[in-house]
Design an enzyme around this catalytic site. Structure first.
Site, PDB file in Angstrom:
ATOM      1  N   HIS A 247       2.983  -8.057   1.057  1.00 59.29           N
ATOM      2  CA  HIS A 247       3.303  -8.904  -0.094  1.00 59.29           C
ATOM      3  C   HIS A 247       3.961 -10.212   0.353  1.00 59.29           C
ATOM      4  O   HIS A 247       4.557 -10.300   1.430  1.00 59.29           O
ATOM      5  CB  HIS A 247       4.217  -8.162  -1.066  1.00 59.29           C
ATOM      6  CG  HIS A 247       5.562  -7.819  -0.472  1.00 59.29           C
ATOM      7  ND1 HIS A 247       6.594  -8.725  -0.352  1.00 59.29           N
ATOM      8  CD2 HIS A 247       6.028  -6.655   0.055  1.00 59.29           C
ATOM      9  CE1 HIS A 247       7.637  -8.162   0.198  1.00 59.29           C
ATOM     10  NE2 HIS A 247       7.319  -6.893   0.475  1.00 59.29           N
TER      11      HIS A 247
ATOM     12  N   GLU B  80       6.472   1.292  -0.475  1.00 67.27           N
ATOM     13  CA  GLU B  80       7.420   1.069   0.616  1.00 67.27           C
ATOM     14  C   GLU B  80       8.264   2.323   0.840  1.00 67.27           C
ATOM     15  O   GLU B  80       8.255   3.263   0.028  1.00 67.27           O
ATOM     16  CB  GLU B  80       8.300  -0.145   0.275  1.00 67.27           C
ATOM     17  CG  GLU B  80       9.325  -0.558   1.324  1.00 67.27           C
ATOM     18  CD  GLU B  80       8.703  -0.879   2.687  1.00 67.27           C
ATOM     19  OE1 GLU B  80       8.103   0.051   3.296  1.00 67.27           O
ATOM     20  OE2 GLU B  80       8.839  -2.014   3.152  1.00 67.27           O
TER      21      GLU B  80
END
Length: 356
Positions: free
Chosen positions: A94, A206
């Site tokens: 990201h 994550e």
């Protein structure tokens, strides 16, 4: 009879072999004797030549071939795998999130509740715009069949910003990928036209637990912000995976990552983009590439920077996928006799043995 060879025109290995077989004579005498007589002396002395007994051409070829294969012995052999059992994946971390600004300075900042499900920063959106230009310029946007994203605000903003359609206007017959100002982004709505489908899944999230920035919102909130993203593979509306007092171990992240890679192999799409996180990528990729050259292993595993894209090939060794080859051709159309010569020789030898 002597033959003059121009030293510079010989392959290095051949020249070394020839030099080693040369008797120790005066180099100047060789140069004088081997220089073409029609050249002036100054020109003759500037051409490095070897005057040697003639070497059979077959022997030179043998020496050269031996040198080539000796060099090849020191190189790892290439490997082959059926194309229909491989996929191309484009891994993307990201763009810069709000939590990255302070977290890069002080790791403890990731513990702050104010960074819960952190959105992209204005700089992060600039990184998204630049990556979007790249994937369009190199033709990647036309090849990708599916985008898989982690269901957090920063990854979904990155996914729709890079791989989504153009601007969305009210009255279109399709849902927007992202509504205007989603996550206080101050960005226009993004269309779902002329782009690959985007699906959100939990396994590529994550490192789970403790850090509020890695905790997601309810899926029902995301569905309002990203109407055209497919959330159907996420079972729970609430985030039941993130624990305030328990952090996943690195081994657990890697194991989850390997399950995710196996799931990718079961997909029918052959070219897939994955938008995910630094920790997930590092721990997952560290489990792969152990059969590669150390430098290739290092290239695979090194940490991703914000909005970095890295393209790789996944090989389905476990045959988890069931894709049929699309480019293979069966041959023998129309059918006819075509017994290979080596098979015919073996068959003839077998018949001779049986007769004896």
């Amino acid at each position: 009879m002597t033959v003059a060879f121009n030293f510079l025109s010989l392959p290095p290995t051949t020249a070394r072999s020839l030099l080693s077989s040369t008797t120790r004579r005066s180099s100047s005498a060789f140069l004088r004797r081997s220089s073409p007589p029609h050249l002036p002396r100054r020109t003759r002395s500037s051409i490095p030549c070897l005057c040697l007994p003639p070497t059979p051409s077959g022997e030179l070829a043998r020496m050269k071939a031996a040198s080539i294969f000796s060099d090849m012995d020191n190189v790892t052999a290439p490997s082959l795998y059926p194309l229909h059992r491989c996929k191309t994946i484009h891994l993307v971390r990201h763009a810069q999130g709000l939590h990255n600004i302070e977290g890069d300075k002080n790791y403890k900042a990731y513990m702050s509740p104010e960074y819960f499900d952190a959105p992209l920063t204005p700089l992060g959106w600039q990184q998204v715009d630049n990556l979007r230009k790249h994937v369009n310029a190199c033709g990647l946007s036309k090849r990708i069949e599916l985008v898989v994203t982690s269901p957090l605000l920063r990854t979904m903003q990155t996914a729709v910003g890079v791989f989504g359609g153009d601007g969305y206007t009210t009255g279109m017959d399709v849902l927007p990928l992202m509504v205007a100002n989603a996550g206080n982004s101050n960005r226009s709505a993004i269309s779902s036209l002329n782009c690959p489908p985007i699906v959100a899944v939990e396994p590529c999230r994550e490192h789970l637990g403790v850090h509020p920035c890695d905790r997601r919102r309810n899926i029902s909130e995301y569905q309002f912000l990203f109407p055209a993203i497919d959330f159907s593979l996420i079972e729970s509306d609430e985030d039941v995976l993130w624990k305030a007092d328990v952090r996943e171990t690195k081994a657990e992240v890697a194991a989850r990552g390997m399950k995710f890679m196996n799931w990718l192999c079961t997909r029918k799409e052959k070219e897939i983009a994955v938008v995910t996180h630094s920790g997930f990528l590092f721990h997952t990729l560290s489990k792969l590439g152990n059969d590669c050259h150390p430098l290739v292993k290092e290239e695979i595993c090194k940490h991703f920077v914000n909005c970095e894209l890295r393209s790789m090939v996944v090989i389905d060794h476990s045959m988890a996928g069931s894709d049929s080859p699309t480019t293979n051709y069966p041959g023998k159309v129309p059918s006819g006799a075509d017994l290979p010569s080596d098979v015919a020789d073996a068959k003839k030898q077998d018949n001779s043995l049986m007769q004896t």
